[in-house]
Scaffold this motif. Structure first.
Motif, short mmCIF file in Angstrom:
data_model
loop_
_atom_site.label_atom_id
_atom_site.label_comp_id
_atom_site.label_asym_id
_atom_site.label_seq_id
_atom_site.Cartn_x
_atom_site.Cartn_y
_atom_site.Cartn_z
N VAL A 14 0.84 -1.20 0.00
CA VAL A 14 0.00 0.00 0.00
C VAL A 14 0.88 1.24 0.00
O VAL A 14 0.65 2.18 -0.78
CB VAL A 14 -0.98 -0.02 1.19
CG1 VAL A 14 -1.67 1.32 1.35
CG2 VAL A 14 -2.01 -1.13 1.01
N GLU A 15 1.89 1.25 0.85
CA GLU A 15 2.80 2.40 0.90
C GLU A 15 3.58 2.54 -0.41
O GLU A 15 3.80 3.66 -0.89
CB GLU A 15 3.76 2.25 2.08
CG GLU A 15 3.10 2.28 3.44
CD GLU A 15 2.44 0.96 3.86
OE1 GLU A 15 1.77 0.95 4.90
OE2 GLU A 15 2.58 -0.07 3.14
N GLY A 19 3.48 5.69 -2.94
CA GLY A 19 4.69 6.37 -3.40
C GLY A 19 4.79 6.42 -4.91
O GLY A 19 5.19 7.44 -5.49
N LEU A 20 4.40 5.34 -5.56
CA LEU A 20 4.41 5.32 -7.03
C LEU A 20 3.39 6.31 -7.59
O LEU A 20 3.66 7.00 -8.58
CB LEU A 20 4.12 3.91 -7.54
CG LEU A 20 5.24 2.89 -7.30
CD1 LEU A 20 4.73 1.48 -7.57
CD2 LEU A 20 6.46 3.19 -8.18
N ARG A 21 2.23 6.39 -6.95
CA ARG A 21 1.21 7.36 -7.40
C ARG A 21 1.74 8.79 -7.30
O ARG A 21 1.52 9.60 -8.19
CB ARG A 21 -0.06 7.22 -6.56
CG ARG A 21 -0.83 5.94 -6.76
CD ARG A 21 -1.69 5.90 -7.99
NE ARG A 21 -2.74 6.89 -7.89
CZ ARG A 21 -3.20 7.57 -8.93
NH1 ARG A 21 -2.72 7.38 -10.13
NH2 ARG A 21 -4.16 8.45 -8.78
N LYS A 22 2.46 9.09 -6.21
CA LYS A 22 3.03 10.43 -6.05
C LYS A 22 4.03 10.76 -7.15
O LYS A 22 4.23 11.92 -7.49
CB LYS A 22 3.71 10.57 -4.68
CG LYS A 22 2.73 10.71 -3.55
CD LYS A 22 3.46 10.87 -2.22
CE LYS A 22 2.45 10.88 -1.09
NZ LYS A 22 3.09 10.86 0.22
N LEU A 23 4.65 9.72 -7.70
CA LEU A 23 5.60 9.91 -8.80
C LEU A 23 4.91 9.95 -10.16
O LEU A 23 5.56 10.03 -11.19
CB LEU A 23 6.66 8.80 -8.78
CG LEU A 23 7.64 8.86 -7.60
CD1 LEU A 23 8.45 7.57 -7.51
CD2 LEU A 23 8.56 10.07 -7.74
N GLY A 24 3.57 9.83 -10.15
CA GLY A 24 2.81 9.94 -11.39
C GLY A 24 2.45 8.63 -12.04
O GLY A 24 1.94 8.62 -13.17
N ALA A 25 2.68 7.51 -11.36
CA ALA A 25 2.37 6.21 -11.95
C ALA A 25 0.88 5.89 -11.87
O ALA A 25 0.22 6.21 -10.89
CB ALA A 25 3.16 5.10 -11.26
N SER A 26 0.38 5.26 -12.91
CA SER A 26 -0.95 4.64 -12.88
C SER A 26 -0.75 3.21 -12.40
O SER A 26 0.11 2.49 -12.91
CB SER A 26 -1.56 4.63 -14.28
OG SER A 26 -1.76 5.94 -14.74
N ARG A 38 -7.38 -0.38 -3.46
CA ARG A 38 -8.64 0.37 -3.49
C ARG A 38 -9.17 0.60 -2.08
O ARG A 38 -9.70 1.67 -1.78
CB ARG A 38 -9.67 -0.37 -4.34
CG ARG A 38 -9.36 -0.32 -5.82
CD ARG A 38 -10.32 -1.21 -6.58
NE ARG A 38 -10.02 -1.21 -8.01
CZ ARG A 38 -10.42 -2.15 -8.84
NH1 ARG A 38 -11.15 -3.17 -8.41
NH2 ARG A 38 -10.12 -2.09 -10.12
N ASP A 39 -9.03 -0.42 -1.23
CA ASP A 39 -9.47 -0.27 0.16
C ASP A 39 -8.69 0.84 0.87
O ASP A 39 -9.19 1.45 1.82
CB ASP A 39 -9.29 -1.58 0.94
CG ASP A 39 -10.31 -2.64 0.54
OD1 ASP A 39 -11.29 -2.30 -0.17
OD2 ASP A 39 -10.10 -3.82 0.91
#
Length: 194
Positions: A14-15, A19-26, A38-39
């Protein structure tokens, strides 16, 4: 940039996903991992959303599609590969987090055959083969370092230290090798318990 997450050991996933989302990853994940993300409030597509093909045969077939393997294997900067990826709508997968447990012979050969992970090791091998362009992450202990390296590289895998990328690939191939050995041990030792 896409990150595909397919993990049995969900420690830190989850973490790592955050972190990947913060770097712009889908984020794209297998169904169990996607549910966990999702949870935790993150958008996470399932692999079938990426490929356009749903899981089949009780989950035995889900990752084997050019959208997944093409995204892991195409050579960035290779004009022919880039053109084919564009022509066929193949996404750029920059990170693959994938792990799986060794098998045990508790259920005999039939139970072991049902438990053998084919797609995970195949994706991991594809990502490791293309380590100049894809980060293959097999060990949750590496998640923090991967995020730090990607962050320092502005989210560009090619800008991550080549020695670090190579070390991730070596660890990935070592893991698939150990996994295959666990399968071999079961087939060699379960005898008549079919």
């Amino acid at each position: 940039m896409y990150a595909v997450l397919s993990v049995t050991d969900k420690t830190g996933i989850v973490e790592f996903g955050a972190g990947l989302r913060k770097l712009g990853a889908s984020l794209v994940a297998t169904s169990g991992t996607a549910g966990l993300l999702r949870d935790a409030g993150m958008d996470a597509a399932v692999i079938g959303d990426l490929s356009g093909v749903p899981e089949m045969m009780g989950g035995r077939v889900r990752a084997f599609h050019p959208s997944v393997f093409g995204g892991l294997l195409y050579r960035r900067g290779n004009a022919s590969d880039e053109a084919e990826a564009h022509q066929h709508g193949i996404p750029r997968i920059d990170v693959l987090a994938c792990n799986f447990k060794d098998l045990v012979a508790d259920d005999g050969i039939a139970g072991a055959l049902d438990s053998i992970d084919i797609g995970g090791p195949a994706m991991l091998r594809a990502a490791a083969k293309n380590f100049p362009s894809v980060l293959p992450v097999v060990d949750p202990a590496d998640y923090g370092e991967v995020l730090r390296a990607l962050g320092a590289a502005g989210g560009e895998v090619a800008a991550v230290d080549p020695a670090f990328r190579r070390s991730l690939a070596a660890k990935a191939f070592g893991r698939t090798c150990a996994y295959d050995r666990s399968i071999q041990r079961i087939l060699d030792t379960t005898g008549d318990r079919e």
